[in-house]
Structure formats: structure tokens, C-alpha cells
Design an enzyme around this catalytic site. Structure first.
Site, mmCIF file in Angstrom:
data_model
loop_
_atom_site.group_PDB
_atom_site.id
_atom_site.type_symbol
_atom_site.label_atom_id
_atom_site.label_comp_id
_atom_site.label_asym_id
_atom_site.label_seq_id
_atom_site.Cartn_x
_atom_site.Cartn_y
_atom_site.Cartn_z
ATOM 1 N N CYS A 162 0.996 -1.575 0.170
ATOM 2 C CA CYS A 162 -0.043 0.298 -0.045
ATOM 3 C C CYS A 162 1.050 1.171 -0.567
ATOM 4 O O CYS A 162 -0.242 2.384 -0.099
ATOM 5 C CB CYS A 162 -0.185 0.304 1.080
ATOM 6 S SG CYS A 162 -2.513 -1.885 1.500
ATOM 7 N N HIS A 294 -3.488 7.701 5.728
ATOM 8 C CA HIS A 294 -4.085 6.048 5.272
ATOM 9 C C HIS A 294 -5.218 5.810 5.746
ATOM 10 O O HIS A 294 -5.797 5.637 4.292
ATOM 11 C CB HIS A 294 -2.981 5.746 5.832
ATOM 12 C CG HIS A 294 -2.364 4.338 5.004
ATOM 13 N ND1 HIS A 294 -2.179 4.008 3.662
ATOM 14 C CD2 HIS A 294 -3.266 2.563 5.877
ATOM 15 C CE1 HIS A 294 -2.438 3.076 3.238
ATOM 16 N NE2 HIS A 294 -2.112 2.260 3.931
ATOM 17 N N GLU A 305 -2.696 5.604 13.097
ATOM 18 C CA GLU A 305 -1.696 6.849 12.830
ATOM 19 C C GLU A 305 -2.549 8.595 13.229
ATOM 20 O O GLU A 305 -1.664 8.617 13.306
ATOM 21 C CB GLU A 305 -3.213 6.502 11.389
ATOM 22 C CG GLU A 305 -2.623 7.662 10.710
ATOM 23 C CD GLU A 305 -3.120 8.150 8.619
ATOM 24 O OE1 GLU A 305 -3.174 7.924 7.835
ATOM 25 O OE2 GLU A 305 -3.943 6.672 8.087
ATOM 26 N N LYS A 326 -10.336 7.911 0.614
ATOM 27 C CA LYS A 326 -10.389 5.599 0.572
ATOM 28 C C LYS A 326 -12.339 6.030 1.170
ATOM 29 O O LYS A 326 -12.336 5.474 0.418
ATOM 30 C CB LYS A 326 -9.278 5.499 1.700
ATOM 31 C CG LYS A 326 -8.317 5.037 1.070
ATOM 32 C CD LYS A 326 -7.341 4.015 1.787
ATOM 33 C CE LYS A 326 -5.991 4.004 2.191
ATOM 34 N NZ LYS A 326 -4.929 4.919 2.029
ATOM 35 N N HIS A 331 -9.571 1.571 -1.132
ATOM 36 C CA HIS A 331 -8.186 1.077 -0.771
ATOM 37 C C HIS A 331 -7.397 1.137 -2.168
ATOM 38 O O HIS A 331 -7.642 -0.401 -2.634
ATOM 39 C CB HIS A 331 -7.747 0.756 0.142
ATOM 40 C CG HIS A 331 -6.098 0.585 0.887
ATOM 41 N ND1 HIS A 331 -5.617 0.830 -0.013
ATOM 42 C CD2 HIS A 331 -6.471 0.537 1.833
ATOM 43 C CE1 HIS A 331 -4.469 0.945 0.336
ATOM 44 N NE2 HIS A 331 -4.432 0.012 1.347
ATOM 45 N N PHE A 390 1.241 -3.180 4.684
ATOM 46 C CA PHE A 390 2.036 -4.204 4.953
ATOM 47 C C PHE A 390 3.133 -4.289 5.223
ATOM 48 O O PHE A 390 3.541 -4.007 3.750
ATOM 49 C CB PHE A 390 0.716 -5.309 4.625
ATOM 50 C CG PHE A 390 -0.505 -5.303 5.102
ATOM 51 C CD1 PHE A 390 -0.968 -4.953 6.181
ATOM 52 C CD2 PHE A 390 -1.462 -6.229 4.521
ATOM 53 C CE1 PHE A 390 -2.117 -4.911 6.620
ATOM 54 C CE2 PHE A 390 -2.943 -7.042 4.857
ATOM 55 C CZ PHE A 390 -3.309 -5.887 6.309
#
Length: 403
Positions: A162, A294, A305, A326, A331, A390
Site C-alpha cells: 500500500c 492512510h 495513525e 479512501k 483502497h 503491510f
């Protein structure tokens, strides 16, 4: 230090097939998330996603081209075409060797992979098309963009889940800063919305069945999207010399690794990336008016976050807006940072902060100004865009108003 600016942008994503449509959707707080429409979608547990709708490849590419172009490559080519057009740039002569492309991508030609697995394992055929490899390879989009625009300098693909697009754009920034290039096309593209693409993510149990609600107390997971965004990054004096319109300055970049867990995010790693981007851009926390988060809509990401932002910004969070687009476009995995940087550019050029839609209930662990549900007019001089992947890979970009 050589300064880098953005002189063009292009996109195709669930909110629009170009930049004006996308900006209009972000300003309206319009959702691009709906019921998935592809083969065997009825066999999935998760049946929503953010697809690029009303898209006909044959209106943009010839039959011969489509033999070579997976969907993620098509998206990248269309976004790059728009970006170059808006930049008013044609690469020729000596410039070609000092112009390149770095794109982010995570899944490669996943649609091509799935189609050919079906051919071999489901239909029992023993042969596949000779161009399967050129379609599915992760660098296909970057390579096709380089050929389409005569980019003969540094050209490659970054694959870091990502964070792929933010890593790619950070690499483009550093290539120009270092003197290795004058112009770079950069951003990202992804097209993972197929049966296998969704089925794989179902196994992680991080997907929502109804909506993406970042920062809302009742959030229940992420929603996948698809699409691309590409930018023209250009050395500032080169851009000024040709009279280009400058959208924003790429002021700073930072990347860190959590080195702790393959899927769980780290506040400390995210905070180091955010602080590093501010330091590289020579910005103080109070200089930043907006962060494109994010913000996946998962309990773990949003909480972590917000804690990282609060740690870095301290008292400056009182004047800070943070939103997750998003909630509208889903995403986009390897392409997500690029589409989200569009919202950061819009904040600087149009004075409009894209909202976090679907927000229903405040969460004490996300006690920031998340611009809930409606866009907001606000003049800001500097913005950040976060990407946390990830594997514990973090990448943050800082933009400033056009010089």
C-alpha cells in the site's frame, strides 16, 4: 538543492475518468463504492468495491494494444496521457535521456493471471497466449508509459504493497534532486478487482461488507478500489524556463520500516516517517494545514495513525485537518497513494479539503479534525500525504504551494 515541482496530473479512478471529474467528486463528497460487477462475484463474501465504471477499453486503445495491456496498464497509460497533456510537455531530443518513469504497483496484471489460471486449470487447456508475461509483469505499466512518451532515462516499478505509489513518487523526487533526471512521470496504478483479488483479501478479515468509514467509531474495515494517478515531476528551473504552470512543489519525503510485524501497524514507525517528511521539507508542524491520511477504515490502522499524528504535531493538531479519501474511492493498494495525492494537490490549488465521508460516530482514539462528511473551503500552504503498508513500510510526502 534542486527543487522539484508538479506540472501535470492525470487520473482514472472510481470517482472519475479524469482530473476534473475526480476533483468534482471529492468536493461533492461522492462515493465511488458499490456492488462488485465481475465474473463469480456472487461467490464472494465481500461484494462491494470501488470499480471504475462506464469504462470501455476499446475507445482508448486498438485491438493490437489491448492484446498487450492488462487493465492496470491501461489505467496507467490513460493517467499518464492526461498528465502529459496538462503539463504541455513533449519529450524529445536530449531531454528524452533525462526523463523517466517510476510507478507504484502491488498486484501486477492480476486480471491476466486469473484469466490464464482459469484457462489452464478450469478449462483444461495446455496453452496460453504468448503475451501473458508482458501483460502480467509488474513493470508492464511503467515500461508502456516509457514507450508512449519517449522516456529513456531512469524507469522502473516500485512494489511495496500500500506504500508503492508514495515510494515511487519519493524515488522520482530523489532522482530529480540528485541530477539524474529533469522530468519524471510518477504515481501508481492497480487493478485487483477480480474474483481472486477479492478472495485473497477476504482471508485477512479486514474487509467491510457495507462501507468504508475511516475514523468513525463504528468502522468495520476497508473497501478495495482500482485505478491510477500519474504526475509530472519536474525540476523547478526547467519548468519555469518553458513557462509551465506549477501546481505544487514536492517539498519533502520520508520512508521508514517498522521492522516489527507483517500486518499490524506501528505508531512509532509511522511517527518517524511523518516527522522525517517535515524535516526533509523544512516544515514545522504548525506550517501544515492538511494531511491526507492512510485512513483505511480498519480499527488498527486508524487508531495507530491518529496516535502517530498526535505525537508528531502535538499542540499543532488544534489547527490541523486530516481526512481519508479512501471513504470515497476505496483502497487502491499499490495505486492508492497516487490517487490520494490528488486530494493534497486540490487542497493547495483549489483551497478545498476533501472530506471523510461515511463518518457516523466520534472515536476517542481518533480525536482529530477529520473533516467529516462534507468538503471544507480552507487555504493551506503545506500538506502531507501518508501511506503505511503491510510489511511495516511507511512513506510520507510533503507538498507546498506553488513557488
Amino acid at each position: 538543492m534542486r527543487r522539484v515541482v508538479i506540472t501535470g496530473a492525470g487520473t482514472i479512478n472510481p470517482l472519475g475518468h479524469d482530473l476534473p471529474e475526480t476533483f468534482a467528486a471529492m468536493k461533492a463528497g461522492r462515493s465511488g463504492i458499490g456492488t462488485l460487477d465481475f465474473r463469480d462475484a456472487d461467490r464472494l463474501s465481500i461484494r462491494i468495491g470501488a470499480q471504475v465504471k462506464n469504462y470501455d477499453p476499446q475507445t482508448h486503445f486498438s485491438r493490437q494494444e489491448l492484446v498487450l495491456f492488462d487493465r492496470f496498464t491501461q489505467f496507467a497509460l490513460l493517467a499518464a496521457r492526461e498528465a502529459m497533456g496538462r503539463a504541455g510537455l513533449t519529450v524529445e531530443g536530449a531531454l528524452a535521456e533525462r526523463a523517466g518513469v517510476v510507478l507504484g504497483n502491488s498486484g501486477g496484471g492480476l486480471g491476466t493471471v486469473e484469466d490464464n489460471y482459469r484457462t489452464v486449470f478450469e478449462e483444461g487447456k495446455n496453452r496460453v497466449h504468448p503475451f501473458v508475461v508482458p501483460r502480467l509483469m509488474s513493470n508492464a505499466a511503467a515500461s508502456q508509459v516509457s514507450m508512449a512518451h519517449n522516456l529513456r532515462g531512469p524507469s522502473y516499478t516500485v512494489a511495496s504493497a500500500c506504500a508503492s505509489s508514495n515510494h515511487a513518487m519519493g524515488q522520482a523526487l530523489m532522482l530529480i534532486r540528485s541530477g539524474m533526471a529533469e522530468v519524471m512521470l510518477t504515481g501508481g496504478s492497480e487493478a485487483m478487482l477480480c474474483f481472486g483479488g477479492i478472495k485473497a483479501w477476504e482471508g485477512l478479515r479486514v474487509m467491510s461488507r457495507d462501507a468504508c468509514r475511516p475514523f468513525s467509531a463504528n468502522r468495520n474495515g476497508m473497501v478495495q478500489g482500482e485505478g491510477a494517478a500519474v504526475f509530472v515531476f519536474e525540476e523547478m528551473e526547467h519548468a519555469k524556463a518553458r513557462g509551465a504552470e506549477i501546481l505544487a512543489e514536492v517539498a519533502g519525503f520520508s520512508m521508514t520500516a517498522d521492522a516489527s510485524d507483517i500486518v499490524m501497524p506501528s505508531r512509532e514507525g509511522a511517527a518517524r516517517a511523518i516527522a522525517g517528511a517535515l524535516r526533509d521539507a523544512r516544515l514545522n508542524p504548525e506550517d501544515v494545514g492538511y494531511i491526507n491520511a492512510h485512513g483505511t477504515g480498519t480499527a488498527a490502522n486508524d487508531k495507530t495513525e491518529c496516535a502517530a499524528v498526535a505525537e508528531v504535531f502535538g499542540a499543532a493538531t488544534a489547527g490541523l485537518m486530516i481526512s481519508s479519501t479512501k471513504s470515497m474511492h476505496g483502497h487502491l493498494i499499490g495505486g492508492t497513494g497516487a490517487v490520494e495525492l490528488l486530494a493534497a494537490v486540490m487542497a493547495l490549488t483549489d483551497g478545498v479539503i476533501a472530506p471523510t465521508i461515511g463518518y457516523e460516530a466520534p472515536d476517542p482514539d481518533c480525536a482529530l479534525d477529520v473533516v467529516p462528511n462534507e468538503a471544507r473551503e480552507a487555504r493551506v500552504g503545506a500538506v502531507l500525504s501518508n501511506a503505511f503498508a503491510f510489511g511495516g513500510l511507511n512513506a510520507v510526502i510533503a507538498l507546498r504551494s506553488a513557488p
